[in-house]
Design a protein around this motif. Sequence first.
Motif, short mmCIF file in Angstrom:
data_model
loop_
_atom_site.label_atom_id
_atom_site.label_comp_id
_atom_site.label_asym_id
_atom_site.label_seq_id
_atom_site.Cartn_x
_atom_site.Cartn_y
_atom_site.Cartn_z
N PRO A 21 -8.77 2.22 -2.46
CA PRO A 21 -8.26 2.94 -1.30
C PRO A 21 -9.05 4.28 -1.33
O PRO A 21 -9.07 5.01 -2.37
CB PRO A 21 -6.87 3.10 -1.24
CG PRO A 21 -6.26 2.10 -2.40
CD PRO A 21 -7.80 1.90 -3.26
N LEU A 70 -5.93 1.70 6.42
CA LEU A 70 -6.64 2.13 4.86
C LEU A 70 -8.18 2.16 5.08
O LEU A 70 -8.62 1.18 5.95
CB LEU A 70 -6.25 1.31 3.96
CG LEU A 70 -4.63 1.59 3.37
CD1 LEU A 70 -4.49 0.82 2.09
CD2 LEU A 70 -4.41 3.04 3.18
N GLU A 124 -11.20 1.59 2.72
CA GLU A 124 -11.35 1.12 1.31
C GLU A 124 -12.79 0.69 0.97
O GLU A 124 -13.56 0.69 1.79
CB GLU A 124 -10.98 -0.37 1.06
CG GLU A 124 -9.31 -0.54 1.31
CD GLU A 124 -8.74 -1.93 1.00
OE1 GLU A 124 -7.65 -1.98 0.46
OE2 GLU A 124 -9.57 -2.93 1.37
N ASP A 162 0.67 -1.18 0.12
CA ASP A 162 -0.15 0.01 0.21
C ASP A 162 0.82 1.38 0.18
O ASP A 162 0.31 2.33 0.02
CB ASP A 162 -1.04 -0.08 1.35
CG ASP A 162 -1.89 -0.99 1.29
OD1 ASP A 162 -2.46 -1.42 0.39
OD2 ASP A 162 -2.15 -1.74 2.34
N PHE A 193 -6.84 7.22 4.31
CA PHE A 193 -5.90 6.53 5.42
C PHE A 193 -5.62 7.32 6.42
O PHE A 193 -5.93 8.57 6.68
CB PHE A 193 -4.40 6.38 4.61
CG PHE A 193 -3.72 7.81 4.50
CD1 PHE A 193 -2.84 7.76 5.36
CD2 PHE A 193 -3.97 8.69 3.67
CE1 PHE A 193 -1.77 8.97 5.34
CE2 PHE A 193 -3.19 9.87 3.83
CZ PHE A 193 -2.13 10.12 4.73
#
Length: 171
Positions: free
Chosen positions: A61, A52, A54, A9, A64
């Motif tokens: 994504p 994250l 999602e 990521d 965050f």
Amino acid sequence: MIRAAAVDDVAEIRAMIRELAAYERSAEQARVTGEQLREALFGEHPAAFALLAEDDETGEPLGFALWFPRFSTWTGTRGMHLEDLYVRPQARGGGHGKALLAALAAICERHGYERFEWWVLAWNEPTIAFYKSLGVELLNEWTVCRLSGEPLARLAAASPVAAEALPAPAS
């Protein structure tokens, strides 16, 4: 969906850091490289941790949160400092920011962290309103101090003790 970030990521987190910096009118200050971020989050001695948000269906994504532990001399306990919280514009209002904050609060509870703290820019009124809706206490009597660049080097040069003789955190 909220999950712990994985090494794969890093590029997406870096992209969102740059998006956040642009939103905060400081794009030129977001200089972190993928390698620096990879080392900070997944190196032998992580300096920070990330979650994250999602899309439940696509896995895209959407946001965050990047945080690290801190310590309070007043309470004698650890706490959490949230360095960055970002939700992409197309996903705002969908509960992702609240879900990220709730997951971080759960980490605090699990580890006995008594304080969960972060900064918000004074001009960012929509975000401040969002935080207030969660019951966040704004500490207006405090001013953030930052020393960097030449002033940092100048003060370090004035140290009466050689840097090599001072303790340093694990890196």
